[in-house]
Each structure stands twice: as structure tokens, then as C-alpha cells.
Design a protein around this motif. Structure first.
Motif, PDB file in Angstrom:
ATOM      1  N   SER A 113       0.854  -1.188   0.000  1.00  0.00           N
ATOM      2  CA  SER A 113       0.000   0.000   0.000  1.00  0.00           C
ATOM      3  C   SER A 113       0.890   1.239   0.000  1.00  0.00           C
ATOM      4  CB  SER A 113      -0.926   0.012   1.228  1.00  0.00           C
ATOM      5  OG  SER A 113      -0.170  -0.009   2.431  1.00  0.00           O
ATOM      6  N   ALA A 114       0.358   2.341  -0.523  1.00  0.00           N
ATOM      7  CA  ALA A 114       1.136   3.574  -0.647  1.00  0.00           C
ATOM      8  C   ALA A 114       1.234   4.281   0.707  1.00  0.00           C
ATOM      9  CB  ALA A 114       0.485   4.502  -1.669  1.00  0.00           C
ATOM     10  N   GLN A 115       2.304   5.057   0.869  1.00  0.00           N
ATOM     11  CA  GLN A 115       2.489   5.854   2.065  1.00  0.00           C
ATOM     12  C   GLN A 115       3.113   7.189   1.667  1.00  0.00           C
ATOM     13  OE1 GLN A 115       5.308   4.291   4.859  1.00  0.00           O
ATOM     14  NE2 GLN A 115       6.916   3.989   3.361  1.00  0.00           N
ATOM     15  N   PRO A 116       2.972   8.236   2.495  1.00  0.00           N
ATOM     16  CA  PRO A 116       3.545   9.545   2.163  1.00  0.00           C
ATOM     17  C   PRO A 116       5.069   9.487   2.080  1.00  0.00           C
ATOM     18  CG  PRO A 116       1.921   9.732   3.928  1.00  0.00           C
ATOM     19  CD  PRO A 116       2.172   8.275   3.730  1.00  0.00           C
ATOM     20  N   ARG A 123       7.582  17.683   5.772  1.00  0.00           N
ATOM     21  CA  ARG A 123       6.831  18.479   4.792  1.00  0.00           C
ATOM     22  C   ARG A 123       6.924  19.968   5.091  1.00  0.00           C
ATOM     23  NH1 ARG A 123       2.915  14.212   5.271  1.00  0.00           N
ATOM     24  NH2 ARG A 123       1.584  15.502   6.614  1.00  0.00           N
ATOM     25  N   VAL A 124       6.839  20.312   6.375  1.00  0.00           N
ATOM     26  CA  VAL A 124       6.961  21.723   6.763  1.00  0.00           C
ATOM     27  C   VAL A 124       8.334  22.259   6.379  1.00  0.00           C
ATOM     28  CG1 VAL A 124       6.989  23.322   8.707  1.00  0.00           C
ATOM     29  CG2 VAL A 124       5.275  21.511   8.616  1.00  0.00           C
ATOM     30  N   ASP A 170      17.809  13.102   3.208  1.00  0.00           N
ATOM     31  CA  ASP A 170      16.438  13.616   3.320  1.00  0.00           C
ATOM     32  C   ASP A 170      16.119  14.555   2.167  1.00  0.00           C
ATOM     33  OD1 ASP A 170      16.011  12.202   5.657  1.00  0.00           O
ATOM     34  OD2 ASP A 170      16.726  13.822   6.943  1.00  0.00           O
ATOM     35  N   PHE A 171      17.049  15.481   1.881  1.00  0.00           N
ATOM     36  CA  PHE A 171      16.874  16.432   0.775  1.00  0.00           C
ATOM     37  C   PHE A 171      18.222  16.627   0.080  1.00  0.00           C
ATOM     38  CE2 PHE A 171      14.109  17.677   4.307  1.00  0.00           C
ATOM     39  CZ  PHE A 171      12.864  17.532   3.730  1.00  0.00           C
ATOM     40  N   VAL A 172      18.159  16.869  -1.236  1.00  0.00           N
ATOM     41  CA  VAL A 172      19.368  17.142  -2.018  1.00  0.00           C
ATOM     42  C   VAL A 172      19.116  18.396  -2.849  1.00  0.00           C
ATOM     43  CG1 VAL A 172      20.954  16.320  -3.796  1.00  0.00           C
ATOM     44  CG2 VAL A 172      20.020  14.707  -2.130  1.00  0.00           C
ATOM     45  N   LEU A 173      20.035  19.372  -2.734  1.00  0.00           N
ATOM     46  CA  LEU A 173      19.964  20.604  -3.535  1.00  0.00           C
ATOM     47  C   LEU A 173      20.746  20.374  -4.819  1.00  0.00           C
ATOM     48  CD1 LEU A 173      19.243  23.572  -3.952  1.00  0.00           C
ATOM     49  CD2 LEU A 173      21.296  24.182  -2.619  1.00  0.00           C
TER      50      LEU A 173
END
Length: 244
Positions: A113-116, A123-124, A170-173
Motif C-alpha cells: 500500500s502507498a504511504q507519504p 513536509r513543513v 532527506d533532501f538534495v539541492l
């Protein structure tokens, strides 16, 4: 060379072909009977007495009247009588439904099943990062989420590569040429876990990420739980000065 043998059900096959043969013969008999009646040739049902024919005709008309099957100006039945399929067509349709193969059920249906992609805190932070990056770096710079380090790093040492391949940022610029400028790690409430063992494991993973990224000339920005837009902007401005 071995040949592929497809197993068959002889009983089912014989029954199907036998049934279809009987239906075909019955259909041919009906056609021949109708042609004999229309041509008026004696023999079989076509030789019935005129009175019996009239009685049968009147009975058929009364049956059509009850069912709403009135005849048109050409004498052909209309309404329900015209639309009613013949017995052969109905039997063939029923057999087709009976022998139609049902599609096999997918054994993996409902297994996943899908998840966020991001939790609420991430997200904030993501929204604020995108706003700050557009303000500081301008257009053409991209922010990616949950990126495997194996997608932005490479190594001739296969052992070293597999150590970081399953690690994620978590994040890549990304620059306008899609080169990674920095990773941004959110050290939120769930990063360190709830046990000492989990916290120690997280610290070792962070140390391995820092070492690998530093080796490739990629910055690693760590954002802690008590961050605010002002502190975040300060870190991004410092990054821009180093990279431009």
C-alpha cells in the motif's frame, strides 16, 4: 530436443464439441423446416391441414399480442417478438458463459500500500526550503527528496560504494546542471530513536554520510528540531558563498 506437451482434458473437449455439433444440427433442422413451410411442400409439419395451420397461426398471433409483439405492415413481427433471441442463440450464449475461463486472481493484490514520502515535520521543512532556495539561489535550482546516496555518488571501490548505496539523504539541492551541491539532513524527533542502541546506530550512519559526501566535495547541512526560517536562511546563504 524435447517437445513441449500441453495437457488437455479429453472429456471436457469431447463434451464441448459434441454439444456444439448437436446445436448445429438442430439449427440446420429448424432452417429446413421453415423453408419447407414457406414453400408449401408436403411432408413433415408442412403437410398439416389448412384448418390446423389457421388455428396455429391464430394462437401465435394471440401470444404475440400478449407479449406486445405486434406485426408491422410487412407482416413481420415487431416489439418483443422481433427482439427475442432464438433458442439456439440462447443456448450457445449460456454455454459460452459456462466455458469462459475466469481470470486468475493476482496473488500480490493488497500485499503493498502507498504511504507519504515525507512525514509532517519533513513536509513543513520542505516547503520552507523551497521558498528559501528560490529567494537565495534563484530559478534553476531543484530540491529533491529521499535520494539514495548511490544515485549521487560513485566509487571505483565497490566495497566503499555498497556501504553508502542504501543510505538516503532527506533532501538534495541540485544545480541547474543537476549536479548535487549539498544534502540537507533533518535531525528531527524520530532521527535518534527511543533507545541508546538506535541513537548510536544513527550517529554511525551520519558519520559515514559526512565522510562520503566530504570526499566528493558535497556539503552536508544538518537541520535540527528547533530550526526556524532565520537560522535556515543563514545556513543556505553560507552554502551559496562556498559554492559560487
Amino acid at each position: 530436443m524435447k517437445t513441449l506437451e500441453i495437457p488437455m482434458d479429453p472429456i471436457g473437449t469431447t463434451f464441448t464439441f459434441g454439444t456444439l455439433s448437436i446445436l448445429w444440427l438442430f439449427n440446420r433442422w429448424l432452417v429446413a423446416r421453415r423453408q419447407a413451410v414457406r414453400s408449401g411442400k408436403p411432408g413433415g409439419d408442412a403437410a398439416m391441414a389448412p384448418e390446423l395451420r389457421k388455428t396455429a397461426k391464430r394462437g401465435g398471433e394471440r401470444k404475440q399480442g400478449k407479449e406486445g409483439g405486434k406485426s408491422d405492415v410487412t407482416g413481420k413481427p415487431s416489439g418483443k417478438a422481433a427482439r427475442r433471441p432464438g433458442i439456439v442463440a440462447r443456448v450457445v450464449a449460456a454455454l459460452g458463459q459456462l466455458f469462459r475461463r475466469q481470470p486468475a486472481e493476482d496473488p500480490d493484490h493488497g500485499l503493498y500500500s502507498a504511504q507519504p514520502l515525507l512525514n509532517k515535520e519533513e513536509r513543513v521543512l520542505f516547503v520552507e526550503l523551497e521558498r528559501q532556495i528560490r529567494s537565495i539561489f534563484g530559478s534553476g535550482y531543484w530540491l529533491m527528496c529521499q535520494v539514495s546516496l548511490g544515485e549521487i555518488l560513485k566509487s571505483k571501490d565497490h566495497g566503499a560504494f555498497w556501504k553508502i548505496n542504501n543510505k538516503r539523504a532527506d533532501f538534495v539541492l541540485m544545480s541547474p546542471s543537476y549536479m548535487p551541491l549539498a544534502t540537507i539532513e533533518y535531525q528531527g524527533s524520530g532521527h535518534w530513536g527511543f533507545t541508546e542502541e538506535h541513537a548510536e546506530k544513527a550517529e554511525k550512519s551520519d558519520a559515514l554520510k559526512r565522510k562520503a559526501l566530504r570526499s566528493a566535495g558535497i556539503s552536508m547541512i544538518e537541520v535540527f528540531e528547533n530550526w526556524n526560517p532565520r537560522s535556515l536562511r543563514k545556513q543556505l546563504v553560507s552554502l551559496k558563498k562556498r559554492k559560487t
